[in-house]
Design an enzyme around this catalytic site. Structure first.
Site, short mmCIF file in Angstrom:
data_model
loop_
_atom_site.label_atom_id
_atom_site.label_comp_id
_atom_site.label_asym_id
_atom_site.label_seq_id
_atom_site.Cartn_x
_atom_site.Cartn_y
_atom_site.Cartn_z
N VAL A 32 0.91 -1.30 0.15
CA VAL A 32 0.05 0.12 0.14
C VAL A 32 0.77 1.20 -0.04
O VAL A 32 0.61 2.20 -0.75
CB VAL A 32 -0.97 -0.17 1.29
CG1 VAL A 32 -1.76 1.50 1.26
CG2 VAL A 32 -1.84 -1.09 1.19
N CYS A 33 2.23 1.39 0.62
CA CYS A 33 2.77 2.51 0.88
C CYS A 33 3.12 3.10 -0.30
O CYS A 33 3.35 4.23 -0.55
CB CYS A 33 4.04 2.00 1.74
SG CYS A 33 3.65 1.40 3.56
#
Length: 187
Positions: free
Chosen positions: A46-47
């Site tokens: 996700v980062c």
């Protein structure tokens, strides 16, 4: 205890920016609007989508006078390696702070106890070094740069227009509110 309306604590950290290693401190933040964008770790899932979204909107943040500092407990060396190997992260022009000691992460009270990773947290700091808003989301929930831009514009508006507040879903140029006794119960 909430960090809203508190001054950021002193820190010094190594960072990666524009192909160089740089030192960043709390004194660098004073005098301008700043976003501290904490994320769990480099080379994850996700980062990079969030950091790329910020990179795609960085010029707009800059036009608003806002500097962005992404922060994880990885090192500045790891940030460089990730920047050099990922097309999404390679877009980043803002400062990527390495915080392996956890000083910055703990200063913002966003460290996951016993794990050594930051939670997914966003903090807007005003030019006086005071935290104006914060948002923390669970591991699997990515953030949105467009919504962050809207909140920055609202915070900047409120700061420059004492006595006015921005209602829900306020967008730049829309009507604001002036809280008063006459307004109570009429909204």
């Amino acid at each position: 205890m909430s960090l809203i309306n508190t001054e950021i604590k002193p820190f010094t950290a190594q960072a990666f920016k524009d192909g160089k290693f740089v030192t960043v401190s709390d004194t660098d933040v004073k005098g301008k609007w700043s976003i501290f964008f904490f994320y769990p770790a480099d080379f994850t899932f996700v980062c990079p989508t969030e950091l790329e979204d910020l990179a795609d909107n960085y010029d707009t943040f800059q036009k608003l006078g806002v500097e962005i500092y992404s922060v994880s407990t990885d090192t500045h060396f790891s940030h460089k390696a990730w920047h050099d190997s990922s097309p999404a992260i390679g877009k980043i022009k803002y400062t990527m702070i390495g915080d392996p000691s956890g000083l910055v992460t703990n200063n913002f009270d966003i460290m996951r106890p016993g794990i050594g990773l930051a939670d997914r947290g966003t903090f807007l700091v005003d030019p006086q070094g005071v935290i104006q808003f914060l948002e923390v989301t669970a591991e699997g929930i990515g953030r949105n740069a467009a919504e962050l831009l809207r909140k920055v514009k609202a915070a900047q508006y409120v700061a420059s227009h004492p006595g006015e507040v921005c209602p829900a879903k306020w967008e730049e140029g829309e009507k604001t509110l002036a809280p008063s006794l006459d307004l109570v119960g009429k909204i």
